[in-house]
Design an enzyme around this catalytic site. Structure first.
Site, PDB file in Angstrom:
ATOM      1  N   GLY A   1      -0.716   0.676  -5.116  1.00 50.57           N
ATOM      2  CA  GLY A   1      -1.985  -0.008  -4.901  1.00 50.57           C
ATOM      3  C   GLY A   1      -3.076   0.613  -5.745  1.00 50.57           C
ATOM      4  O   GLY A   1      -3.226   1.834  -5.744  1.00 50.57           O
ATOM      5  N   ASN A  56       0.613   0.602   5.902  1.00 55.03           N
ATOM      6  CA  ASN A  56       1.323  -0.104   4.830  1.00 55.03           C
ATOM      7  C   ASN A  56       2.203  -1.148   5.491  1.00 55.03           C
ATOM      8  O   ASN A  56       2.992  -0.827   6.371  1.00 55.03           O
ATOM      9  CB  ASN A  56       2.184   0.890   4.033  1.00 55.03           C
ATOM     10  CG  ASN A  56       3.104   0.220   3.015  1.00 55.03           C
ATOM     11  OD1 ASN A  56       4.168   0.744   2.714  1.00 55.03           O
ATOM     12  ND2 ASN A  56       2.718  -0.914   2.481  1.00 55.03           N
ATOM     13  N   GLY A  57       2.050  -2.409   5.050  1.00 55.90           N
ATOM     14  CA  GLY A  57       2.871  -3.480   5.611  1.00 55.90           C
ATOM     15  C   GLY A  57       2.019  -4.676   5.947  1.00 55.90           C
ATOM     16  O   GLY A  57       0.896  -4.809   5.449  1.00 55.90           O
ATOM     17  N   CYS A  97       0.822  -1.198   0.000  1.00 57.93           N
ATOM     18  CA  CYS A  97       0.000   0.000   0.000  1.00 57.93           C
ATOM     19  C   CYS A  97       0.858   1.251   0.000  1.00 57.93           C
ATOM     20  O   CYS A  97       2.070   1.182   0.177  1.00 57.93           O
ATOM     21  CB  CYS A  97      -0.881   0.037   1.250  1.00 57.93           C
ATOM     22  SG  CYS A  97      -1.903  -1.422   1.418  1.00 57.93           S
ATOM     23  N   TYR A 140      11.739  -3.542  -7.401  1.00 60.21           N
ATOM     24  CA  TYR A 140      10.513  -3.422  -8.191  1.00 60.21           C
ATOM     25  C   TYR A 140       9.514  -2.387  -7.691  1.00 60.21           C
ATOM     26  O   TYR A 140       8.960  -1.625  -8.480  1.00 60.21           O
ATOM     27  CB  TYR A 140       9.803  -4.777  -8.238  1.00 60.21           C
ATOM     28  CG  TYR A 140       8.406  -4.705  -8.823  1.00 60.21           C
ATOM     29  CD1 TYR A 140       8.219  -4.577 -10.201  1.00 60.21           C
ATOM     30  CD2 TYR A 140       7.289  -4.727  -8.001  1.00 60.21           C
ATOM     31  CE1 TYR A 140       6.942  -4.484 -10.739  1.00 60.21           C
ATOM     32  CE2 TYR A 140       6.003  -4.637  -8.540  1.00 60.21           C
ATOM     33  CZ  TYR A 140       5.844  -4.520  -9.909  1.00 60.21           C
ATOM     34  OH  TYR A 140       4.587  -4.420 -10.429  1.00 60.21           O
TER      35      TYR A 140
HETATM   36  P1  AMP Z   1       5.183 -13.165 -13.363  1.00 61.10           P
HETATM   37  O1  AMP Z   1       6.572 -13.755 -13.413  1.00 61.10           O
HETATM   38  O2  AMP Z   1       4.397 -13.428 -14.600  1.00 61.10           O
HETATM   39  O3  AMP Z   1       4.441 -13.640 -12.157  1.00 61.10           O
HETATM   40  O4  AMP Z   1       5.298 -11.574 -13.243  1.00 61.10           O
HETATM   41  C1  AMP Z   1       6.475 -10.974 -12.856  1.00 61.10           C
HETATM   42  C2  AMP Z   1       6.395  -9.477 -13.027  1.00 61.10           C
HETATM   43  O5  AMP Z   1       5.426  -8.905 -12.150  1.00 61.10           O
HETATM   44  C3  AMP Z   1       7.725  -8.855 -12.656  1.00 61.10           C
HETATM   45  O6  AMP Z   1       8.508  -8.641 -13.790  1.00 61.10           O
HETATM   46  C4  AMP Z   1       7.353  -7.549 -11.985  1.00 61.10           C
HETATM   47  O7  AMP Z   1       7.359  -6.506 -12.933  1.00 61.10           O
HETATM   48  C5  AMP Z   1       5.981  -7.778 -11.461  1.00 61.10           C
HETATM   49  N1  AMP Z   1       6.032  -8.129 -10.008  1.00 61.10           N
HETATM   50  C6  AMP Z   1       6.878  -8.934  -9.393  1.00 61.10           C
HETATM   51  N2  AMP Z   1       6.575  -9.072  -8.086  1.00 61.10           N
HETATM   52  C7  AMP Z   1       5.515  -8.327  -7.849  1.00 61.10           C
HETATM   53  C8  AMP Z   1       4.726  -8.041  -6.689  1.00 61.10           C
HETATM   54  N3  AMP Z   1       4.956  -8.619  -5.532  1.00 61.10           N
HETATM   55  N4  AMP Z   1       3.717  -7.183  -6.793  1.00 61.10           N
HETATM   56  C9  AMP Z   1       3.439  -6.633  -7.958  1.00 61.10           C
HETATM   57  N5  AMP Z   1       4.133  -6.878  -9.087  1.00 61.10           N
HETATM   58  C10 AMP Z   1       5.163  -7.707  -9.056  1.00 61.10           C
END
Ligand code: AMP
Length: 478
Positions: free
Chosen positions: A42, A116-117, A16, A257
């Site tokens: 979010g 957040n957390g 969040c 990320y």
């Molecule tokens: P996938 O391997 O298809 O599950 O998607 C991976 C991609 O989702 C990554 O390249 C990131 O850009 C994004 N991503 C990775 N971890 C998260 C996360 N915890 N929350 C939101 N997006 C994420």
């Protein structure tokens, strides 16, 4: 400090963004802009609560900030304090009750909270209060703090908020508003970021500094791990509610990320750190190729770093549709799959006949990168070399990043070679753990549990539950 390797499944988690204001007329507008800048944290729901010191008004809903606050006059425009929240979650999620800030009427007035957390002892505390007769309104872990604050054991004693916060385990950055003040607190490990800024004579709090820049605030400092900052009409007051642990546990995945590249997180610029990751990847996994491309936007900075260090020219192999949100932030898998297809398009003119290095931030389930490798090939790329700017994500997170169960994580059970084969790449190179921590002088102060399986803080039995078996189930009303 407790270190334990745990082979477990996931549980409800929340990623969040929070933003707060004290002492600035037009708080609602400022929070609106702050949340807009934090939208990447979010996209499922959002809310704002404002006060003039006497009255409290709140508005929240499901959807983007621009949708929920399409009518800016929904909140008083000149009140001078408030807090706001953007929310993403995995379960119990799409209910309006779970959208924050939580606003409750306690015997001593109205309290508002934004979190957040992820609290690792929330289920235990919830059960304890429910056994004693308390009724919970939401299925969020955040609500337990409300019950502790209202508990006479805490309510009638000095330093009530500090003592209540000291009962919480896990990851939390909290904003709390009463009629007199706005408070900000960060867990003693400092898992999630939270910073303080100034606007005129007033103050703002934001999950990330990008929200300060875009609201005209000037960054002052971070809320320290274990610190409770209170701002009232007499100014800013600081106290520590917990002793600092031997090492902090800043979430390194914020760097990889989650955070926006223009933010300063844990004292470092996110874009600069990602560039270093790309540079390190180029040294750890060199390859002969014609162009380096990014999976936008998450791979942009690392791809540039890879290109500069390898000397292989950077180009735009994918074009992103900016009118679609952050794919992963849509909790249901089907929605994700559909929107992934809508989000990126390949530029055949760039990749045709080329040996392509494609850089992305992480592989979770492996589905998106697999599609992208296939598109690059059908657009005429002769070789596709995938480079990932973090190590294999092999373990769930219990501190607020939503990863699926270990079974669903492709690196949870498969080797790098098996993953390479699954995604259809010619070569696959992940950043090493050393590379991941190399930008930081204070490397032991970072949590990398999702890569190593070594959790800096006990997860208190949460690992035994599947993500759909929370003690805080869906309530029967909507
Ligand atoms: P996938 O391997 O298809 O599950 O998607 C991976 C991609 O989702 C990554 O390249 C990131 O850009 C994004 N991503 C990775 N971890 C998260 C996360 N915890 N929350 C939101 N997006 C994420």
């Amino acid at each position: 400090m407790q270190s334990n390797a745990i082979e477990v499944s996931d549980h409800p988690a929340e990623e969040c963004g929070i933003f707060g204001v004290y002492g600035v007329s037009g708080a609602a507008g400022l929070i609106h802009r702050g949340l807009f800048s934090l939208q990447h944290r979010g996209q499922e729901g959002c809310g704002i609560v404002v006060s003039d010191g006497e009255h409290v008004r709140s508005h929240k809903g499901q959807g983007l900030v621009s949708e929920v606050f399409a009518d800016p006059s929904v909140l008083p425009s000149d009140w001078n304090r408030g807090i706001g929240h953007v929310r993403y979650s995995t379960t119990g999620s799409t209910r309006i009750h779970n959208v924050q800030p939580l606003v409750v009427e306690c015997v001593d007035g109205i309290w508002s909270l934004a979190h957040n957390g992820n609290l690792t002892n929330a289920d235990k505390l919830r059960r304890m209060y429910q056994d004693a007769g308390a009724i919970f309104q939401t299925s969020t872990d955040s609500e337990v703090l409300v019950h502790i604050l209202a508990d006479p054991m805490y309510r009638r004693r000095p330093q009530r908020v500090a003592r209540a916060l000291a009962e919480l385990h896990g990851a939390f950055s909290f904003l709390i508003m009463t009629k007199d003040c706005v408070m900000a607190a960060r867990d003693p490990h400092g898992f999630r970021p939270l910073s303080i800024g100034r606007v005129g004579d007033g103050y703002v709090f934001a999950s990330e500094t990008c929200a300060m820049a875009q609201t005209g605030a000037t960054y002052l400092r971070d809320v320290e791990p274990g610190e409770l900052v209170t701002i009232d009409e007499t100014g800013l007051h600081s106290s520590m509610f917990a002793d600092p642990p031997e090492h902090k546990a800043h979430c390194v995945f914020e760097m990889v990320y989650f955070a926006r590249p223009d933010s300063m997180v844990f004292g470092r610029n996110v874009h600069a750190v990602r560039m270093l990751y790309g540079a390190c990847l180029a040294k750890e996994h060199p390859v002969e190729a014609d162009i380096v491309i990014a999976v936008p936007d998450s791979g942009n900075s690392a791809a540039l770093g890879y290109s500069r260090t390898s000397g292989i020219p950077f180009d735009f192999g994918f074009i992103r549709n900016h009118y679609i949100g952050r794919t992963f932030i849509m909790p249901q898998v089907e929605k994700r799959a559909a929107s992934v297809d809508m989000k990126l398009a390949v530029l055949p003119e760039v990749v045709r006949g080329k040996r392509v290095v494609v850089v992305d931030d992480s592989i979770v389930r492996g589905t998106t990168i697999r599609h992208r490798v296939a598109w690059l090939r059908s657009a005429g790329a002769v070789e596709v070399h995938v480079r990932i700017s973090c190590p294999p994500v092999a373990h769930p997170c219990f501190y607020g990043i939503d990863f699926p169960t270990r079974e669903e994580l492709i690196a949870g059970g498969q080797s790098v070679e098996e993953i390479r084969e699954f995604i259809g790449a010619d070569t696959l190179g992940y950043l090493s753990e050393e590379g991941l921590l190399s930008p930081f002088e204070n490397a032991p102060d970072y949590c990398k549990a999702c890569f190593s399986g070594v959790y800096p803080l006990d997860v208190e039995g949460q690992g035994d539950k599947s993500r759909h078996e929370s003690l805080s189930p869906e309530l029967p009303f909507q």
